[in-house]
Design an enzyme around this catalytic site. Structure first.
Site, PDB file in Angstrom:
ATOM      1  N   HIS A  65       5.390  -3.872  -6.930  1.00 34.68           N
ATOM      2  CA  HIS A  65       5.821  -5.252  -6.696  1.00 34.68           C
ATOM      3  C   HIS A  65       6.041  -5.998  -8.003  1.00 34.68           C
ATOM      4  O   HIS A  65       5.991  -7.222  -8.019  1.00 34.68           O
ATOM      5  CB  HIS A  65       4.769  -5.991  -5.858  1.00 34.68           C
ATOM      6  CG  HIS A  65       4.634  -5.443  -4.467  1.00 34.68           C
ATOM      7  ND1 HIS A  65       3.428  -5.123  -3.904  1.00 34.68           N
ATOM      8  CD2 HIS A  65       5.564  -5.140  -3.534  1.00 34.68           C
ATOM      9  CE1 HIS A  65       3.610  -4.658  -2.670  1.00 34.68           C
ATOM     10  NE2 HIS A  65       4.898  -4.651  -2.434  1.00 34.68           N
ATOM     11  N   HIS A  66       6.264  -5.277  -9.103  1.00 37.95           N
ATOM     12  CA  HIS A  66       6.443  -6.003 -10.371  1.00 37.95           C
ATOM     13  C   HIS A  66       7.698  -6.854 -10.345  1.00 37.95           C
ATOM     14  O   HIS A  66       7.829  -7.803 -11.100  1.00 37.95           O
ATOM     15  CB  HIS A  66       6.456  -5.040 -11.559  1.00 37.95           C
ATOM     16  CG  HIS A  66       7.712  -4.229 -11.667  1.00 37.95           C
ATOM     17  ND1 HIS A  66       7.992  -3.190 -10.800  1.00 37.95           N
ATOM     18  CD2 HIS A  66       8.771  -4.316 -12.498  1.00 37.95           C
ATOM     19  CE1 HIS A  66       9.163  -2.674 -11.109  1.00 37.95           C
ATOM     20  NE2 HIS A  66       9.661  -3.342 -12.133  1.00 37.95           N
ATOM     21  N   LYS A  95      13.738   4.394 -11.054  1.00 43.22           N
ATOM     22  CA  LYS A  95      15.198   4.376 -11.004  1.00 43.22           C
ATOM     23  C   LYS A  95      15.745   2.970 -11.256  1.00 43.22           C
ATOM     24  O   LYS A  95      16.625   2.764 -12.077  1.00 43.22           O
ATOM     25  CB  LYS A  95      15.587   4.837  -9.589  1.00 43.22           C
ATOM     26  CG  LYS A  95      16.946   5.389  -9.420  1.00 43.22           C
ATOM     27  CD  LYS A  95      17.215   5.681  -7.943  1.00 43.22           C
ATOM     28  CE  LYS A  95      16.383   6.828  -7.400  1.00 43.22           C
ATOM     29  NZ  LYS A  95      16.856   7.242  -6.047  1.00 43.22           N
ATOM     30  N   ASP A 100      18.230  -1.030 -14.968  1.00 43.13           N
ATOM     31  CA  ASP A 100      18.147  -2.500 -15.020  1.00 43.13           C
ATOM     32  C   ASP A 100      18.581  -3.182 -13.737  1.00 43.13           C
ATOM     33  O   ASP A 100      19.339  -4.162 -13.763  1.00 43.13           O
ATOM     34  CB  ASP A 100      18.993  -3.043 -16.189  1.00 43.13           C
ATOM     35  CG  ASP A 100      18.234  -2.988 -17.491  1.00 43.13           C
ATOM     36  OD1 ASP A 100      17.001  -3.088 -17.446  1.00 43.13           O
ATOM     37  OD2 ASP A 100      18.886  -2.819 -18.547  1.00 43.13           O
ATOM     38  N   LYS A 107      10.319   2.987  -0.132  1.00 43.90           N
ATOM     39  CA  LYS A 107      11.025   3.983   0.680  1.00 43.90           C
ATOM     40  C   LYS A 107      10.450   3.966   2.081  1.00 43.90           C
ATOM     41  O   LYS A 107       9.284   3.634   2.265  1.00 43.90           O
ATOM     42  CB  LYS A 107      10.833   5.389   0.081  1.00 43.90           C
ATOM     43  CG  LYS A 107      11.919   6.344   0.458  1.00 43.90           C
ATOM     44  CD  LYS A 107      13.137   6.112  -0.413  1.00 43.90           C
ATOM     45  CE  LYS A 107      14.187   7.146  -0.291  1.00 43.90           C
ATOM     46  NZ  LYS A 107      15.106   7.065  -1.438  1.00 43.90           N
ATOM     47  N   SER A 363      23.971  -1.034  -4.307  1.00 53.38           N
ATOM     48  CA  SER A 363      23.187  -1.812  -3.335  1.00 53.38           C
ATOM     49  C   SER A 363      22.829  -3.182  -3.926  1.00 53.38           C
ATOM     50  O   SER A 363      22.842  -4.200  -3.233  1.00 53.38           O
ATOM     51  CB  SER A 363      21.887  -1.088  -2.986  1.00 53.38           C
ATOM     52  OG  SER A 363      22.102  -0.136  -1.982  1.00 53.38           O
TER      53      SER A 363
HETATM   54  N1  GLU Z   1      18.470   6.042  -0.800  1.00 48.77           N
HETATM   55  C1  GLU Z   1      19.153   5.789  -2.037  1.00 48.77           C
HETATM   56  C2  GLU Z   1      18.321   6.279  -3.196  1.00 48.77           C
HETATM   57  O1  GLU Z   1      17.524   7.173  -3.063  1.00 48.77           O
HETATM   58  C3  GLU Z   1      19.618   4.354  -2.174  1.00 48.77           C
HETATM   59  C4  GLU Z   1      18.551   3.296  -2.190  1.00 48.77           C
HETATM   60  C5  GLU Z   1      19.084   1.878  -2.144  1.00 48.77           C
HETATM   61  O2  GLU Z   1      20.282   1.652  -2.231  1.00 48.77           O
HETATM   62  O3  GLU Z   1      18.244   0.995  -2.002  1.00 48.77           O
HETATM   63  O4  GLU Z   1      18.490   5.861  -4.306  1.00 48.77           O
END
Ligand code: GLU
Length: 472
Positions: A65-66, A95, A100, A107, A363
Protein backbone atom coordinates in the site's frame (compact mmCIF):
# COMPACT_ATOMS: atom_id res chain seq x y z
CA UNK A 1 16.70 -22.43 2.56
CA UNK A 2 18.13 -23.76 -0.71
CA UNK A 3 16.71 -22.77 -4.07
CA UNK A 4 15.38 -26.29 -4.66
CA UNK A 5 11.63 -26.71 -4.52
CA UNK A 6 10.84 -23.14 -3.59
CA UNK A 7 7.19 -22.21 -4.03
CA UNK A 8 6.37 -19.42 -6.49
CA UNK A 9 6.08 -16.82 -3.71
CA UNK A 10 9.31 -18.06 -2.09
CA UNK A 11 11.00 -17.72 -5.48
CA UNK A 12 9.94 -14.06 -5.66
CA UNK A 13 11.21 -13.59 -2.09
CA UNK A 14 14.56 -15.13 -3.03
CA UNK A 15 14.98 -12.74 -5.99
CA UNK A 16 13.95 -9.88 -3.70
CA UNK A 17 16.46 -10.88 -0.99
CA UNK A 18 19.30 -11.05 -3.49
CA UNK A 19 18.54 -7.48 -4.57
CA UNK A 20 17.85 -6.16 -1.07
CA UNK A 21 21.38 -7.28 -0.11
CA UNK A 22 22.69 -4.81 -2.71
CA UNK A 23 20.91 -1.89 -0.96
CA UNK A 24 21.54 -0.30 2.43
CA UNK A 25 17.97 0.12 3.71
CA UNK A 26 17.17 -0.87 7.31
CA UNK A 27 15.81 -4.40 7.80
CA UNK A 28 12.44 -3.18 9.06
CA UNK A 29 11.88 -1.18 5.90
CA UNK A 30 12.96 -4.10 3.70
CA UNK A 31 10.50 -6.39 5.54
CA UNK A 32 7.72 -3.83 5.19
CA UNK A 33 8.26 -3.83 1.41
CA UNK A 34 8.71 -7.59 1.10
CA UNK A 35 5.59 -9.17 2.61
CA UNK A 36 1.93 -8.99 1.55
CA UNK A 37 -0.07 -6.33 3.41
CA UNK A 38 -3.57 -7.82 3.08
CA UNK A 39 -4.61 -11.32 2.05
CA UNK A 40 -8.32 -11.90 1.51
CA UNK A 41 -9.36 -15.50 0.88
CA UNK A 42 -13.05 -16.33 0.64
CA UNK A 43 -15.52 -18.87 -0.64
CA UNK A 44 -18.88 -18.55 -2.33
CA UNK A 45 -21.41 -20.95 -3.87
CA UNK A 46 -22.36 -21.42 -7.55
CA UNK A 47 -25.18 -23.50 -8.89
CA UNK A 48 -24.10 -25.98 -11.61
CA UNK A 49 -26.33 -26.93 -14.55
CA UNK A 50 -27.27 -30.24 -12.91
CA UNK A 51 -28.62 -28.32 -9.91
CA UNK A 52 -25.76 -29.16 -7.54
CA UNK A 53 -24.06 -26.41 -5.56
CA UNK A 54 -20.32 -25.98 -5.79
CA UNK A 55 -18.21 -23.88 -3.47
CA UNK A 56 -15.50 -21.82 -5.18
CA UNK A 57 -12.35 -20.56 -3.54
CA UNK A 58 -11.31 -16.99 -4.35
CA UNK A 59 -8.56 -14.54 -3.43
CA UNK A 60 -7.52 -10.92 -3.57
CA UNK A 61 -4.07 -10.11 -2.28
CA UNK A 62 -2.87 -6.53 -1.82
CA UNK A 63 0.87 -6.73 -1.57
CA UNK A 64 1.89 -3.13 -0.98
CA UNK A 65 0.00 0.00 0.00
CA UNK A 66 2.95 2.37 -0.40
CA UNK A 67 0.91 3.92 -3.21
CA UNK A 68 -2.84 3.79 -3.81
CA UNK A 69 -4.74 2.40 -5.52
CA UNK A 70 -3.18 -1.03 -5.65
CA UNK A 71 -3.34 -2.70 -9.04
CA UNK A 72 -3.23 -6.11 -10.64
CA UNK A 73 -5.18 -8.62 -12.69
CA UNK A 74 -7.66 -11.35 -11.83
CA UNK A 75 -6.90 -14.93 -12.81
CA UNK A 76 -9.51 -17.60 -13.49
CA UNK A 77 -7.83 -20.98 -13.41
CA UNK A 78 -8.01 -24.37 -11.76
CA UNK A 79 -4.41 -23.88 -10.66
CA UNK A 80 -4.98 -20.71 -8.60
CA UNK A 81 -3.61 -21.00 -5.05
CA UNK A 82 -2.95 -18.49 -2.31
CA UNK A 83 0.81 -18.86 -2.85
CA UNK A 84 0.43 -18.07 -6.55
CA UNK A 85 -1.75 -14.98 -5.97
CA UNK A 86 0.71 -13.71 -3.33
CA UNK A 87 3.62 -14.13 -5.73
CA UNK A 88 1.76 -12.40 -8.56
CA UNK A 89 0.67 -9.53 -6.25
CA UNK A 90 4.26 -9.01 -5.14
CA UNK A 91 5.47 -9.00 -8.75
CA UNK A 92 2.85 -6.30 -9.50
CA UNK A 93 4.32 -4.03 -6.80
CA UNK A 94 7.81 -4.26 -8.28
CA UNK A 95 6.53 -4.03 -11.85
CA UNK A 96 4.67 -0.78 -11.17
CA UNK A 97 7.69 0.74 -9.40
CA UNK A 98 10.06 -0.28 -12.22
CA UNK A 99 8.00 1.49 -14.91
CA UNK A 100 7.02 4.41 -12.65
CA UNK A 101 3.33 3.61 -12.57
CA UNK A 102 2.10 5.13 -9.28
CA UNK A 103 0.29 2.07 -7.88
CA UNK A 104 0.90 -0.57 -5.24
CA UNK A 105 0.68 -4.22 -6.31
CA UNK A 106 -2.25 -6.63 -6.01
CA UNK A 107 -3.66 -9.74 -7.65
CA UNK A 108 -6.84 -11.75 -7.54
CA UNK A 109 -7.93 -15.20 -8.55
CA UNK A 110 -10.76 -17.67 -8.54
CA UNK A 111 -9.94 -21.36 -8.50
CA UNK A 112 -12.04 -22.82 -11.33
CA UNK A 113 -11.65 -23.81 -14.98
CA UNK A 114 -13.80 -21.39 -17.04
CA UNK A 115 -13.89 -23.86 -19.99
CA UNK A 116 -16.12 -26.13 -17.90
CA UNK A 117 -18.71 -23.42 -17.14
CA UNK A 118 -21.34 -21.67 -19.24
CA UNK A 119 -21.04 -17.97 -20.04
CA UNK A 120 -23.97 -17.31 -17.73
CA UNK A 121 -22.23 -19.10 -14.87
CA UNK A 122 -18.97 -17.24 -15.48
CA UNK A 123 -20.90 -13.96 -15.40
CA UNK A 124 -22.55 -14.96 -12.14
CA UNK A 125 -19.18 -15.97 -10.63
CA UNK A 126 -17.52 -12.71 -11.74
CA UNK A 127 -20.34 -10.55 -10.38
CA UNK A 128 -20.44 -12.44 -7.08
CA UNK A 129 -16.65 -12.12 -6.74
CA UNK A 130 -16.93 -8.36 -7.33
CA UNK A 131 -19.71 -7.99 -4.76
CA UNK A 132 -17.53 -9.83 -2.21
CA UNK A 133 -14.65 -7.43 -2.95
CA UNK A 134 -16.98 -4.44 -2.53
CA UNK A 135 -18.17 -5.77 0.86
CA UNK A 136 -14.60 -5.86 2.16
CA UNK A 137 -13.44 -2.61 0.49
CA UNK A 138 -11.07 -4.53 -1.81
CA UNK A 139 -12.09 -2.68 -4.98
CA UNK A 140 -12.51 0.97 -5.99
CA UNK A 141 -10.85 3.59 -8.21
CA UNK A 142 -8.78 4.88 -5.29
CA UNK A 143 -8.40 1.58 -3.44
CA UNK A 144 -7.77 -1.47 -5.59
CA UNK A 145 -8.19 -1.65 -9.37
CA UNK A 146 -8.34 -5.12 -11.00
CA UNK A 147 -7.58 -5.90 -14.66
CA UNK A 148 -7.49 -8.96 -16.94
CA UNK A 149 -5.04 -11.80 -16.38
CA UNK A 150 -4.89 -15.46 -17.41
CA UNK A 151 -8.46 -16.68 -18.06
CA UNK A 152 -10.10 -13.24 -18.04
CA UNK A 153 -10.55 -10.42 -20.57
CA UNK A 154 -12.58 -7.32 -21.39
CA UNK A 155 -15.88 -9.23 -21.03
CA UNK A 156 -15.21 -10.02 -17.36
CA UNK A 157 -13.99 -6.45 -16.75
CA UNK A 158 -17.31 -5.10 -18.10
CA UNK A 159 -19.20 -7.33 -15.63
CA UNK A 160 -16.99 -6.13 -12.79
CA UNK A 161 -17.62 -2.47 -13.67
CA UNK A 162 -21.36 -3.00 -14.01
CA UNK A 163 -21.56 -4.73 -10.61
CA UNK A 164 -19.43 -2.05 -8.96
CA UNK A 165 -21.56 0.72 -10.50
CA UNK A 166 -24.79 -0.90 -9.34
CA UNK A 167 -23.44 -0.83 -5.78
CA UNK A 168 -22.09 2.75 -6.08
CA UNK A 169 -24.69 4.53 -8.24
CA UNK A 170 -23.52 8.06 -7.36
CA UNK A 171 -19.76 7.57 -7.70
CA UNK A 172 -18.50 9.82 -10.49
CA UNK A 173 -15.18 7.99 -10.88
CA UNK A 174 -16.64 4.47 -10.84
CA UNK A 175 -15.25 3.70 -14.33
CA UNK A 176 -11.77 3.75 -12.80
CA UNK A 177 -12.55 0.76 -10.53
CA UNK A 178 -11.24 -1.71 -13.15
CA UNK A 179 -9.10 -1.53 -16.32
CA UNK A 180 -8.93 -3.59 -19.49
CA UNK A 181 -12.60 -2.77 -20.17
CA UNK A 182 -14.22 -2.75 -23.60
CA UNK A 183 -13.81 0.66 -25.32
CA UNK A 184 -17.53 1.41 -25.02
CA UNK A 185 -17.34 0.88 -21.25
CA UNK A 186 -14.49 3.34 -20.69
CA UNK A 187 -11.65 1.16 -21.98
CA UNK A 188 -8.69 2.56 -23.91
CA UNK A 189 -7.41 1.81 -27.41
CA UNK A 190 -4.28 -0.33 -27.36
CA UNK A 191 -4.89 -2.03 -23.99
CA UNK A 192 -5.54 -5.48 -25.51
CA UNK A 193 -2.18 -5.63 -27.27
CA UNK A 194 -0.32 -3.54 -24.64
CA UNK A 195 1.51 -6.36 -22.84
CA UNK A 196 2.70 -7.91 -26.12
CA UNK A 197 3.72 -4.50 -27.45
CA UNK A 198 5.57 -3.80 -24.21
CA UNK A 199 7.43 -7.12 -24.56
CA UNK A 200 8.41 -6.07 -28.06
CA UNK A 201 9.68 -2.65 -26.89
CA UNK A 202 11.61 -4.42 -24.12
CA UNK A 203 13.25 -6.71 -26.70
CA UNK A 204 14.03 -3.82 -29.00
CA UNK A 205 15.67 -1.81 -26.22
CA UNK A 206 17.62 -4.78 -24.83
CA UNK A 207 19.09 -5.50 -28.28
CA UNK A 208 19.91 -1.90 -29.22
CA UNK A 209 23.24 -1.62 -27.35
CA UNK A 210 26.09 -2.89 -29.52
CA UNK A 211 28.46 -3.60 -26.62
CA UNK A 212 25.83 -5.65 -24.73
CA UNK A 213 24.98 -7.68 -27.82
CA UNK A 214 28.66 -8.28 -28.61
CA UNK A 215 29.07 -10.03 -25.23
CA UNK A 216 26.35 -12.46 -26.31
CA UNK A 217 27.86 -12.92 -29.77
CA UNK A 218 24.90 -11.15 -31.40
CA UNK A 219 24.53 -8.20 -33.73
CA UNK A 220 22.45 -5.29 -32.46
CA UNK A 221 18.80 -4.88 -33.44
CA UNK A 222 15.91 -7.28 -33.92
CA UNK A 223 16.18 -7.74 -37.67
CA UNK A 224 16.99 -11.38 -38.49
CA UNK A 225 17.01 -12.54 -34.86
CA UNK A 226 15.56 -16.01 -34.39
CA UNK A 227 12.77 -16.18 -31.82
CA UNK A 228 10.88 -18.95 -30.00
CA UNK A 229 7.58 -18.05 -28.34
CA UNK A 230 5.88 -20.19 -25.68
CA UNK A 231 2.16 -19.41 -25.39
CA UNK A 232 -0.05 -17.91 -28.07
CA UNK A 233 -2.51 -16.22 -25.75
CA UNK A 234 -3.06 -12.49 -25.70
CA UNK A 235 0.54 -11.71 -24.66
CA UNK A 236 2.46 -14.26 -26.77
CA UNK A 237 0.42 -13.74 -29.92
CA UNK A 238 0.90 -9.96 -30.02
CA UNK A 239 4.55 -10.19 -28.98
CA UNK A 240 5.21 -12.68 -31.82
CA UNK A 241 3.37 -10.47 -34.28
CA UNK A 242 5.34 -7.34 -33.37
CA UNK A 243 8.66 -9.22 -33.47
CA UNK A 244 7.79 -10.62 -36.90
CA UNK A 245 6.80 -7.15 -38.17
CA UNK A 246 10.19 -5.85 -37.00
CA UNK A 247 12.01 -8.46 -39.12
CA UNK A 248 12.67 -11.14 -36.50
CA UNK A 249 12.15 -14.76 -37.56
CA UNK A 250 9.76 -16.84 -35.44
CA UNK A 251 11.39 -20.29 -35.65
CA UNK A 252 9.26 -22.16 -33.11
CA UNK A 253 5.93 -21.80 -31.34
CA UNK A 254 4.87 -23.71 -28.25
CA UNK A 255 1.32 -24.25 -27.02
CA UNK A 256 0.00 -26.44 -24.21
CA UNK A 257 -1.02 -29.24 -26.60
CA UNK A 258 2.06 -29.24 -28.82
CA UNK A 259 4.84 -27.25 -30.45
CA UNK A 260 6.05 -26.65 -34.02
CA UNK A 261 9.22 -25.42 -35.66
CA UNK A 262 10.57 -24.26 -38.97
CA UNK A 263 14.09 -22.77 -39.09
CA UNK A 264 13.02 -20.68 -42.10
CA UNK A 265 10.27 -19.01 -40.06
CA UNK A 266 6.60 -19.45 -39.15
CA UNK A 267 4.08 -16.86 -40.23
CA UNK A 268 2.20 -15.99 -37.05
CA UNK A 269 -1.06 -15.01 -38.75
CA UNK A 270 -1.09 -18.19 -40.83
CA UNK A 271 -0.44 -20.28 -37.70
CA UNK A 272 -3.32 -18.54 -35.90
CA UNK A 273 -5.62 -19.26 -38.84
CA UNK A 274 -4.53 -22.92 -38.91
CA UNK A 275 -5.10 -23.09 -35.15
CA UNK A 276 -8.60 -21.65 -35.43
CA UNK A 277 -9.48 -24.13 -38.18
CA UNK A 278 -7.94 -27.30 -36.71
CA UNK A 279 -8.06 -26.34 -32.97
CA UNK A 280 -4.30 -26.97 -32.68
CA UNK A 281 -1.02 -25.49 -33.93
CA UNK A 282 0.23 -29.01 -34.72
CA UNK A 283 0.70 -30.17 -38.34
CA UNK A 284 1.08 -26.63 -39.65
CA UNK A 285 2.03 -26.85 -43.36
CA UNK A 286 5.79 -26.54 -43.90
CA UNK A 287 6.56 -26.92 -40.18
CA UNK A 288 7.51 -29.96 -38.10
CA UNK A 289 6.00 -31.01 -34.78
CA UNK A 290 8.24 -31.38 -31.74
CA UNK A 291 7.93 -34.75 -30.00
CA UNK A 292 7.30 -33.07 -26.63
CA UNK A 293 5.97 -29.52 -26.54
CA UNK A 294 8.59 -28.47 -23.95
CA UNK A 295 11.33 -29.45 -26.47
CA UNK A 296 10.57 -26.09 -28.06
CA UNK A 297 12.12 -24.28 -25.10
CA UNK A 298 15.44 -25.98 -25.85
CA UNK A 299 15.38 -25.19 -29.57
CA UNK A 300 18.27 -23.19 -31.09
CA UNK A 301 17.36 -19.46 -31.18
CA UNK A 302 18.57 -15.98 -30.25
CA UNK A 303 15.56 -14.95 -28.15
CA UNK A 304 13.26 -17.20 -26.13
CA UNK A 305 9.98 -15.58 -25.07
CA UNK A 306 8.11 -17.56 -22.40
CA UNK A 307 4.61 -16.02 -22.59
CA UNK A 308 2.57 -18.72 -20.89
CA UNK A 309 2.44 -19.42 -17.16
CA UNK A 310 4.93 -19.45 -14.30
CA UNK A 311 7.63 -22.07 -13.63
CA UNK A 312 8.24 -23.20 -17.20
CA UNK A 313 12.03 -22.83 -17.24
CA UNK A 314 13.28 -25.22 -14.59
CA UNK A 315 16.46 -26.96 -13.41
CA UNK A 316 15.53 -29.80 -15.81
CA UNK A 317 15.45 -27.80 -19.04
CA UNK A 318 17.71 -24.81 -18.15
CA UNK A 319 20.97 -26.68 -18.90
CA UNK A 320 19.69 -27.40 -22.45
CA UNK A 321 18.44 -23.92 -23.29
CA UNK A 322 20.31 -22.49 -26.25
CA UNK A 323 18.78 -19.01 -26.43
CA UNK A 324 21.13 -16.07 -25.81
CA UNK A 325 18.33 -13.86 -24.45
CA UNK A 326 15.27 -14.85 -22.42
CA UNK A 327 12.55 -12.22 -22.56
CA UNK A 328 10.08 -12.97 -19.79
CA UNK A 329 6.64 -12.08 -21.11
CA UNK A 330 4.90 -14.31 -18.54
CA UNK A 331 4.96 -13.68 -14.80
CA UNK A 332 7.49 -15.87 -13.02
CA UNK A 333 8.43 -18.22 -15.90
CA UNK A 334 11.89 -19.00 -14.45
CA UNK A 335 12.44 -20.90 -11.19
CA UNK A 336 15.20 -19.77 -8.82
CA UNK A 337 17.14 -22.95 -9.54
CA UNK A 338 16.92 -22.41 -13.32
CA UNK A 339 17.91 -18.76 -12.91
CA UNK A 340 21.24 -19.79 -11.34
CA UNK A 341 22.02 -22.15 -14.21
CA UNK A 342 21.09 -19.58 -16.87
CA UNK A 343 23.10 -16.78 -15.27
CA UNK A 344 26.15 -19.09 -15.07
CA UNK A 345 25.70 -19.87 -18.77
CA UNK A 346 25.84 -16.14 -19.51
CA UNK A 347 22.28 -15.95 -20.84
CA UNK A 348 20.75 -12.49 -20.63
CA UNK A 349 17.42 -12.60 -18.79
CA UNK A 350 15.14 -9.62 -19.36
CA UNK A 351 12.96 -10.06 -16.26
CA UNK A 352 9.17 -10.29 -16.07
CA UNK A 353 8.92 -7.37 -13.62
CA UNK A 354 10.08 -5.19 -16.48
CA UNK A 355 9.34 -7.08 -19.71
CA UNK A 356 5.60 -7.59 -19.16
CA UNK A 357 4.90 -4.23 -17.53
CA UNK A 358 3.32 -2.87 -20.74
CA UNK A 359 -0.11 -4.14 -19.65
CA UNK A 360 -0.20 -2.29 -16.37
CA UNK A 361 1.36 0.78 -17.99
CA UNK A 362 -1.55 1.07 -20.42
CA UNK A 363 -3.96 0.21 -17.58
CA UNK A 364 -2.56 3.30 -15.88
CA UNK A 365 -3.37 5.36 -18.99
CA UNK A 366 -6.90 3.89 -19.00
CA UNK A 367 -7.37 4.79 -15.32
CA UNK A 368 -6.15 8.36 -16.01
CA UNK A 369 -8.63 8.57 -18.89
CA UNK A 370 -11.45 7.38 -16.60
CA UNK A 371 -10.61 9.88 -13.87
CA UNK A 372 -10.28 12.76 -16.32
CA UNK A 373 -13.50 11.75 -18.13
CA UNK A 374 -12.03 12.64 -21.52
CA UNK A 375 -10.36 10.66 -24.30
CA UNK A 376 -6.68 11.45 -24.93
CA UNK A 377 -6.40 13.64 -28.02
CA UNK A 378 -9.94 14.96 -27.91
CA UNK A 379 -8.85 18.49 -27.04
CA UNK A 380 -5.60 18.57 -29.01
CA UNK A 381 -6.01 16.59 -32.25
CA UNK A 382 -7.65 19.25 -34.43
CA UNK A 383 -5.51 22.04 -33.02
CA UNK A 384 -2.32 20.05 -33.71
CA UNK A 385 -3.48 19.35 -37.27
CA UNK A 386 -4.08 23.07 -37.85
CA UNK A 387 -0.61 24.01 -36.58
CA UNK A 388 1.05 21.33 -38.70
CA UNK A 389 -0.87 22.50 -41.77
CA UNK A 390 0.24 26.11 -41.23
CA UNK A 391 3.85 24.94 -40.80
CA UNK A 392 3.71 22.91 -44.02
CA UNK A 393 2.26 25.81 -46.00
CA UNK A 394 5.00 28.18 -44.72
CA UNK A 395 7.64 25.61 -45.74
CA UNK A 396 6.04 25.26 -49.15
CA UNK A 397 6.07 29.01 -49.66
CA UNK A 398 9.71 29.30 -48.54
CA UNK A 399 10.97 26.43 -50.68
CA UNK A 400 8.65 26.93 -53.65
CA UNK A 401 7.98 23.17 -53.58
CA UNK A 402 4.75 21.48 -52.64
CA UNK A 403 3.90 18.16 -51.00
CA UNK A 404 1.38 15.70 -52.41
CA UNK A 405 -1.98 15.44 -50.64
CA UNK A 406 -0.97 12.02 -49.26
CA UNK A 407 2.32 13.38 -47.87
CA UNK A 408 0.48 16.32 -46.31
CA UNK A 409 -2.00 13.99 -44.68
CA UNK A 410 0.76 11.94 -43.06
CA UNK A 411 2.72 14.97 -41.83
CA UNK A 412 -0.16 17.06 -40.52
CA UNK A 413 -2.16 14.35 -38.74
CA UNK A 414 -2.91 15.15 -35.09
CA UNK A 415 -2.40 12.46 -32.46
CA UNK A 416 -5.27 10.12 -31.57
CA UNK A 417 -5.70 8.16 -28.35
CA UNK A 418 -3.85 5.13 -29.79
CA UNK A 419 -0.86 7.32 -30.76
CA UNK A 420 -0.58 8.69 -27.23
CA UNK A 421 -0.94 5.21 -25.75
CA UNK A 422 1.72 3.64 -27.95
CA UNK A 423 4.22 6.45 -27.65
CA UNK A 424 3.66 6.67 -23.89
CA UNK A 425 4.27 2.93 -23.65
CA UNK A 426 7.42 3.08 -25.79
CA UNK A 427 8.86 5.92 -23.72
CA UNK A 428 8.05 4.09 -20.47
CA UNK A 429 9.65 0.81 -21.58
CA UNK A 430 12.84 2.45 -22.89
CA UNK A 431 13.34 4.62 -19.79
CA UNK A 432 12.83 1.69 -17.43
CA UNK A 433 15.32 -0.45 -19.38
CA UNK A 434 17.93 2.28 -19.32
CA UNK A 435 17.42 2.70 -15.56
CA UNK A 436 18.11 -1.02 -15.00
CA UNK A 437 21.15 -0.94 -17.24
CA UNK A 438 22.51 2.09 -15.42
CA UNK A 439 22.07 0.36 -12.04
CA UNK A 440 24.07 -2.61 -13.36
CA UNK A 441 26.82 -0.35 -14.64
CA UNK A 442 26.98 1.72 -11.43
CA UNK A 443 26.88 -1.13 -8.91
CA UNK A 444 29.38 -3.95 -9.45
CA UNK A 445 27.49 -6.26 -7.05
CA UNK A 446 24.40 -6.07 -9.32
CA UNK A 447 25.25 -8.63 -11.99
CA UNK A 448 21.96 -9.28 -13.78
CA UNK A 449 18.95 -7.34 -15.02
CA UNK A 450 16.52 -9.05 -12.63
CA UNK A 451 18.51 -7.93 -9.61
CA UNK A 452 18.84 -4.44 -11.14
CA UNK A 453 15.07 -4.29 -11.65
CA UNK A 454 14.42 -5.31 -8.02
CA UNK A 455 17.05 -2.85 -6.71
CA UNK A 456 15.40 0.00 -8.61
CA UNK A 457 11.95 -1.02 -7.37
CA UNK A 458 13.11 -1.37 -3.74
CA UNK A 459 14.77 2.06 -3.85
CA UNK A 460 11.65 3.75 -5.24
CA UNK A 461 9.30 2.05 -2.76
CA UNK A 462 11.69 2.89 0.09
CA UNK A 463 11.48 6.57 -0.88
CA UNK A 464 7.67 6.41 -0.68
CA UNK A 465 7.82 4.95 2.83
CA UNK A 466 10.51 7.38 3.96
CA UNK A 467 8.39 10.28 2.73
CA UNK A 468 5.49 9.01 4.83
CA UNK A 469 7.74 9.70 7.82
CA UNK A 470 7.57 6.15 9.21
CA UNK A 471 11.31 5.62 9.04
CA UNK A 472 13.69 8.36 10.17
N1 GLU B 1 -2.48 -8.92 -15.38
C1 GLU B 1 -1.55 -7.99 -15.97
C2 GLU B 1 -0.19 -8.15 -15.33
O1 GLU B 1 0.15 -9.19 -14.83
C3 GLU B 1 -2.06 -6.57 -15.99
C4 GLU B 1 -2.33 -5.93 -14.66
C5 GLU B 1 -3.01 -4.58 -14.74
O2 GLU B 1 -3.19 -4.03 -15.82
O3 GLU B 1 -3.39 -4.10 -13.68
O4 GLU B 1 0.62 -7.27 -15.38
Amino acid sequence: MGVNNLSFFETVLSFFDKAAACTSHPKGLIDQIKYCNSIYEFKFPVKRQDGTIEILQAFRVEHSHHKLPVKGGIRFSEMVTQDEVKALAALMTYKCAIVDVPFGGAKGGIRFEPKNYTEEQIEHITRRYTAELVKKNFIGPGIDVPAPDYGTGSREMAWILDTYRALHPDQIDADGCVTGKPIAQGGIHGRTEATGRGVFFAGRRATCYEEDMKKLGLAKGLEGKTVVVQGLGNVGYYAARFFQEAGAVIVALIEWDGAIYNPKGLDIEAVQKHRRETRSILNFPGARNFVKNTDGLEYECDILIPAALERQITAQNAPNIKAKIILEAANGPTTAEAEKILVEKGIMIVPDTYANAGGVTVSYFEWLKNLSHVRFGRLSKRFEEGSHKRLVSVMEQLTGKSLTDEEKKIITRGADEIDFVNSGLEETMYNAYDDMRETMMKSPQVKDLRTAAFVNAINKIAVSYLQMGIWP
